[in-house]
Design a protein around this motif. Sequence first.
Motif, PDB file in Angstrom:
ATOM      1  N   SER A 281      39.677  39.191  35.610  1.00 39.29           N
ATOM      2  CA  SER A 281      39.788  37.779  35.238  1.00 39.29           C
ATOM      3  C   SER A 281      40.594  37.666  33.952  1.00 39.29           C
ATOM      4  CB  SER A 281      38.397  37.157  35.033  1.00 39.29           C
ATOM      5  OG  SER A 281      37.719  37.777  33.951  1.00 39.29           O
ATOM      6  N   GLY A 282      41.198  36.512  33.773  1.00 43.22           N
ATOM      7  CA  GLY A 282      41.952  36.258  32.552  1.00 43.22           C
ATOM      8  C   GLY A 282      43.313  36.934  32.513  1.00 43.22           C
ATOM      9  N   GLU A 283      44.111  36.549  31.525  1.00 44.16           N
ATOM     10  CA  GLU A 283      45.425  37.150  31.299  1.00 44.16           C
ATOM     11  C   GLU A 283      45.302  38.208  30.204  1.00 44.16           C
ATOM     12  OE1 GLU A 283      48.200  36.604  32.980  1.00 44.16           O
ATOM     13  OE2 GLU A 283      47.080  35.233  34.294  1.00 44.16           O
TER      14      GLU A 283
ATOM     15  N   ALA B 249      30.156  47.682  33.234  1.00 39.72           N
ATOM     16  CA  ALA B 249      30.538  47.036  34.501  1.00 39.72           C
ATOM     17  C   ALA B 249      30.927  45.585  34.266  1.00 39.72           C
ATOM     18  CB  ALA B 249      29.395  47.138  35.509  1.00 39.72           C
ATOM     19  N   LYS B 250      30.141  44.880  33.452  1.00 36.93           N
ATOM     20  CA  LYS B 250      30.479  43.496  33.120  1.00 36.93           C
ATOM     21  C   LYS B 250      31.807  43.425  32.365  1.00 36.93           C
ATOM     22  CE  LYS B 250      27.495  40.551  31.648  1.00 36.93           C
ATOM     23  NZ  LYS B 250      26.423  39.830  30.917  1.00 36.93           N
ATOM     24  N   ALA B 251      32.005  44.354  31.424  1.00 36.59           N
ATOM     25  CA  ALA B 251      33.241  44.363  30.643  1.00 36.59           C
ATOM     26  C   ALA B 251      34.448  44.612  31.541  1.00 36.59           C
ATOM     27  CB  ALA B 251      33.160  45.436  29.555  1.00 36.59           C
ATOM     28  N   ARG B 252      34.286  45.511  32.509  1.00 42.77           N
ATOM     29  CA  ARG B 252      35.395  45.816  33.429  1.00 42.77           C
ATOM     30  C   ARG B 252      35.756  44.601  34.275  1.00 42.77           C
ATOM     31  NH1 ARG B 252      37.518  50.730  35.089  1.00 42.77           N
ATOM     32  NH2 ARG B 252      38.503  50.784  37.148  1.00 42.77           N
ATOM     33  N   LEU B 253      34.747  43.899  34.750  1.00 42.59           N
ATOM     34  CA  LEU B 253      35.006  42.695  35.538  1.00 42.59           C
ATOM     35  C   LEU B 253      35.701  41.630  34.697  1.00 42.59           C
ATOM     36  CD1 LEU B 253      31.680  42.419  37.571  1.00 42.59           C
ATOM     37  CD2 LEU B 253      33.961  42.805  38.523  1.00 42.59           C
ATOM     38  N   ARG B 254      35.242  41.450  33.476  1.00 45.37           N
ATOM     39  CA  ARG B 254      35.827  40.427  32.599  1.00 45.37           C
ATOM     40  C   ARG B 254      37.274  40.758  32.235  1.00 45.37           C
ATOM     41  NH1 ARG B 254      32.655  40.081  27.393  1.00 45.37           N
ATOM     42  NH2 ARG B 254      34.046  38.315  26.998  1.00 45.37           N
ATOM     43  N   SER B 255      37.557  42.027  32.004  1.00 45.47           N
ATOM     44  CA  SER B 255      38.873  42.404  31.504  1.00 45.47           C
ATOM     45  C   SER B 255      39.886  42.657  32.609  1.00 45.47           C
ATOM     46  CB  SER B 255      38.746  43.652  30.630  1.00 45.47           C
ATOM     47  OG  SER B 255      39.976  43.966  29.998  1.00 45.47           O
ATOM     48  N   ARG B 256      39.453  43.323  33.678  1.00 41.95           N
ATOM     49  CA  ARG B 256      40.403  43.719  34.720  1.00 41.95           C
ATOM     50  C   ARG B 256      40.540  42.682  35.818  1.00 41.95           C
ATOM     51  NH1 ARG B 256      41.132  49.816  36.745  1.00 41.95           N
ATOM     52  NH2 ARG B 256      42.371  49.752  34.840  1.00 41.95           N
TER      53      ARG B 256
ATOM     54  N   GLN C 196      21.191  53.863  55.943  1.00 37.95           N
ATOM     55  CA  GLN C 196      21.809  54.203  54.667  1.00 37.95           C
ATOM     56  C   GLN C 196      22.460  52.927  54.153  1.00 37.95           C
ATOM     57  OE1 GLN C 196      24.449  57.571  54.688  1.00 37.95           O
ATOM     58  NE2 GLN C 196      25.439  56.992  52.763  1.00 37.95           N
ATOM     59  N   PHE C 197      21.974  52.392  53.058  1.00 39.94           N
ATOM     60  CA  PHE C 197      22.450  51.108  52.546  1.00 39.94           C
ATOM     61  C   PHE C 197      23.855  51.231  51.961  1.00 39.94           C
ATOM     62  CE2 PHE C 197      18.301  49.711  53.349  1.00 39.94           C
ATOM     63  CZ  PHE C 197      18.175  48.358  53.063  1.00 39.94           C
ATOM     64  N   ASP C 198      24.576  50.133  52.025  1.00 37.27           N
ATOM     65  CA  ASP C 198      25.927  50.050  51.467  1.00 37.27           C
ATOM     66  C   ASP C 198      26.020  48.783  50.622  1.00 37.27           C
ATOM     67  OD1 ASP C 198      28.749  50.214  51.078  1.00 37.27           O
ATOM     68  OD2 ASP C 198      29.041  48.851  52.768  1.00 37.27           O
ATOM     69  N   PHE C 199      26.270  48.957  49.335  1.00 35.31           N
ATOM     70  CA  PHE C 199      26.407  47.826  48.416  1.00 35.31           C
ATOM     71  C   PHE C 199      27.886  47.665  48.071  1.00 35.31           C
ATOM     72  CE2 PHE C 199      22.237  49.652  47.958  1.00 35.31           C
ATOM     73  CZ  PHE C 199      21.386  48.569  47.842  1.00 35.31           C
ATOM     74  N   PHE C 200      28.379  46.424  48.111  1.00 38.81           N
ATOM     75  CA  PHE C 200      29.784  46.200  47.813  1.00 38.81           C
ATOM     76  C   PHE C 200      29.945  44.939  46.977  1.00 38.81           C
ATOM     77  CE2 PHE C 200      28.803  44.271  51.881  1.00 38.81           C
ATOM     78  CZ  PHE C 200      29.411  43.027  51.844  1.00 38.81           C
ATOM     79  N   LEU C 201      31.067  44.872  46.261  1.00 42.53           N
ATOM     80  CA  LEU C 201      31.355  43.752  45.363  1.00 42.53           C
ATOM     81  C   LEU C 201      32.511  42.927  45.900  1.00 42.53           C
ATOM     82  CD1 LEU C 201      31.084  45.598  41.944  1.00 42.53           C
ATOM     83  CD2 LEU C 201      29.657  43.665  42.624  1.00 42.53           C
ATOM     84  N   ILE C 202      32.402  41.614  45.745  1.00 44.11           N
ATOM     85  CA  ILE C 202      33.458  40.683  46.147  1.00 44.11           C
ATOM     86  C   ILE C 202      34.002  40.015  44.898  1.00 44.11           C
ATOM     87  CG2 ILE C 202      33.960  38.579  47.460  1.00 44.11           C
ATOM     88  CD1 ILE C 202      31.592  39.397  49.292  1.00 44.11           C
ATOM     89  N   ASN C 203      35.304  39.970  44.775  1.00 43.95           N
ATOM     90  CA  ASN C 203      35.938  39.352  43.610  1.00 43.95           C
ATOM     91  C   ASN C 203      35.904  37.834  43.760  1.00 43.95           C
ATOM     92  OD1 ASN C 203      37.302  38.984  41.229  1.00 43.95           O
ATOM     93  ND2 ASN C 203      39.315  39.530  42.041  1.00 43.95           N
ATOM     94  N   ASN C 204      34.807  37.244  43.300  1.00 43.13           N
ATOM     95  CA  ASN C 204      34.579  35.811  43.457  1.00 43.13           C
ATOM     96  C   ASN C 204      33.666  35.356  42.325  1.00 43.13           C
ATOM     97  OD1 ASN C 204      33.648  33.206  44.311  1.00 43.13           O
ATOM     98  ND2 ASN C 204      34.158  33.728  46.424  1.00 43.13           N
ATOM     99  N   LYS C 205      34.067  34.318  41.613  1.00 42.06           N
ATOM    100  CA  LYS C 205      33.286  33.837  40.475  1.00 42.06           C
ATOM    101  C   LYS C 205      32.039  33.064  40.889  1.00 42.06           C
ATOM    102  CE  LYS C 205      37.222  33.643  37.311  1.00 42.06           C
ATOM    103  NZ  LYS C 205      38.064  32.783  36.429  1.00 42.06           N
ATOM    104  N   GLU C 206      31.930  32.739  42.190  1.00 44.97           N
ATOM    105  CA  GLU C 206      30.727  32.068  42.675  1.00 44.97           C
ATOM    106  C   GLU C 206      29.505  32.960  42.457  1.00 44.97           C
ATOM    107  OE1 GLU C 206      29.658  29.334  44.269  1.00 44.97           O
ATOM    108  OE2 GLU C 206      31.497  28.185  44.520  1.00 44.97           O
TER     109      GLU C 206
ATOM    110  N   GLY D  28      26.216  42.465  49.946  1.00 43.62           N
ATOM    111  CA  GLY D  28      27.373  42.035  49.176  1.00 43.62           C
ATOM    112  C   GLY D  28      26.953  41.273  47.936  1.00 43.62           C
ATOM    113  N   VAL D  29      27.662  41.511  46.845  1.00 44.45           N
ATOM    114  CA  VAL D  29      27.377  40.847  45.573  1.00 44.45           C
ATOM    115  C   VAL D  29      28.676  40.270  45.031  1.00 44.45           C
ATOM    116  CG1 VAL D  29      26.487  41.110  43.228  1.00 44.45           C
ATOM    117  CG2 VAL D  29      25.519  42.491  45.090  1.00 44.45           C
ATOM    118  N   HIS D  30      28.689  38.989  44.734  1.00 44.67           N
ATOM    119  CA  HIS D  30      29.854  38.379  44.109  1.00 44.67           C
ATOM    120  C   HIS D  30      29.937  38.815  42.648  1.00 44.67           C
ATOM    121  CE1 HIS D  30      30.719  34.820  47.052  1.00 44.67           C
ATOM    122  NE2 HIS D  30      30.424  35.935  47.689  1.00 44.67           N
ATOM    123  N   SER D  31      31.153  39.010  42.170  1.00 46.86           N
ATOM    124  CA  SER D  31      31.335  39.443  40.782  1.00 46.86           C
ATOM    125  C   SER D  31      30.751  38.426  39.806  1.00 46.86           C
ATOM    126  CB  SER D  31      32.825  39.661  40.491  1.00 46.86           C
ATOM    127  OG  SER D  31      33.580  38.478  40.759  1.00 46.86           O
ATOM    128  N   GLY D  32      30.756  37.146  40.171  1.00 49.64           N
ATOM    129  CA  GLY D  32      30.213  36.117  39.301  1.00 49.64           C
ATOM    130  C   GLY D  32      28.734  36.286  39.037  1.00 49.64           C
TER     131      GLY D  32
END
Length: 488
Positions: free
Chosen positions: A289-291, A280-287, A96-106, A118-122
């Motif tokens: 990264s950035g001020e 999903a992209k909008a959530r990563l950009r807004s929540r 059973q596969f498990d996909f997860f995200l890492i908060n990393n711009k790389e 694993g998938v980097h947010s970048g």
Amino acid sequence: MNIAYKKTKVFISTALLAIALVGAGQSMAQQNKNQLPEIGTSAVSTLSLDKERIYGDAMMRQVRASMPLIQDPVLIEYINHLGNSLIRNAEGVNYQFDFFLINNKEINAFAFFGGHIGVHSGLLTMADNESELASVLAHEIAHVTQRHLARKLEAQTRTTPWTLAGMVTGVLLALVNPEAGMAALMSANAASAQASINYTRSNEKEADRVGMAILANSGFDPNGAPDFFKKMSAKYRYTSKPPAMLLTHPLPDSRITDSRNRAQAYPSRLLPVNLDFELAKARLRSRYSGEPKNNIKTFTAELRRQKYQIKEASEYALALAYFADKQYDAAEELLTELLDKHPNNLFFVDGLTDTYLEQKKYDKALTMLERLNLLMPNNQVVTLNYANSAIYAEKYALATNLLQDFLILNPGNFIAHDLLTEAYRKQDKPSQMHASQAEVYALLGLYPKAIDELHTAYNFASEKTLMKKRIKARIVQLQESENQLKRL
């Protein structure tokens, strides 16, 4: 869902884990060197599927403890839904596969034992469409289904144990820390290192071929793969420091050409812009990264200039920026309008729930989520938001029941265990609270801490109760898990 998690400070070296796995690989090689492999199953003489699951589970616990995972039900739901839509069209799926995200711009993605990807947010924010993102996931799925790590171990059993240790440590470490992994590879002798690199290129070619078939058969545009390759090549062609993904996934021009040729063997698909991908992209950009104030300016300008793929995605990003800036009324107005247009969209449900909780509009949140829970029982976004809202509203029994039922089907959900611990704490139930906290520690691979929590839970439990028997049984289970890793 916006929860302030208690961060446990643990310092765990991925290299140490890799070395432990190397030792296990050597031990198995010694034990199995005179045994015939199972016919038709590659790499089984070195690493069985059961061993892969054990190693994958151990590595995932270390990843949770040492890397900045995005513990966000909405994004976890999205990436797993996308990944599983690809899995349905893959062959040789043993887990059973498990996909997860890492908060990393790389820009990086990696797969390891047991179907963990694993998938980097970048990487997600760099993709222009869902087919490009899906092409990367399909490639990593192919690495798993073709058992490339296990096959690499088998190939290295023909070298000396010291070289094997150096090579496998480098390969495993390279998955999550490419620069350190490549340094480890270079520490082995040159001939073996070159053989390993060639084998890796062979793996990449196979993963490209199998991944392309998975991508096309899943209804995505096969051109997503060469398009993403071309974009990465153009962006990093003249940079002195390539992204992490190119260190573990070399990208010569011939590979881009091969990918384009493979894509032409499948029908091209002109797909509409995918709303959830853009959200999903909008959530990563807004929540993530950035001020907040800068994000408000950015997304307001996007909407004014119509610089977006889907208007709702920029509106959603703006709403999350308003929320982060504590402008809750503005966030509620936008999110309510979005949910009216797209009823039951979980991105909007999650954002509106957070807003209601900050406004202390608990009844509104509970009413919305109660309806959705009947419509989508045990959906992680709905259930975890519902339980979190119940905790805010001091309806602890409701939260506890929701989480207990959810964990029966999802025993490894970190957020659910964390919320359940909080629900028990609010109810002043120390035995259950410490038992639940033990599960949080266990998911981080901190077995001694988990067992200590269970001993504390046992001391708080009433005499001669079923709770005490369960705690004793769980202590034995965790001790066995710890000993199993030591034996490996």
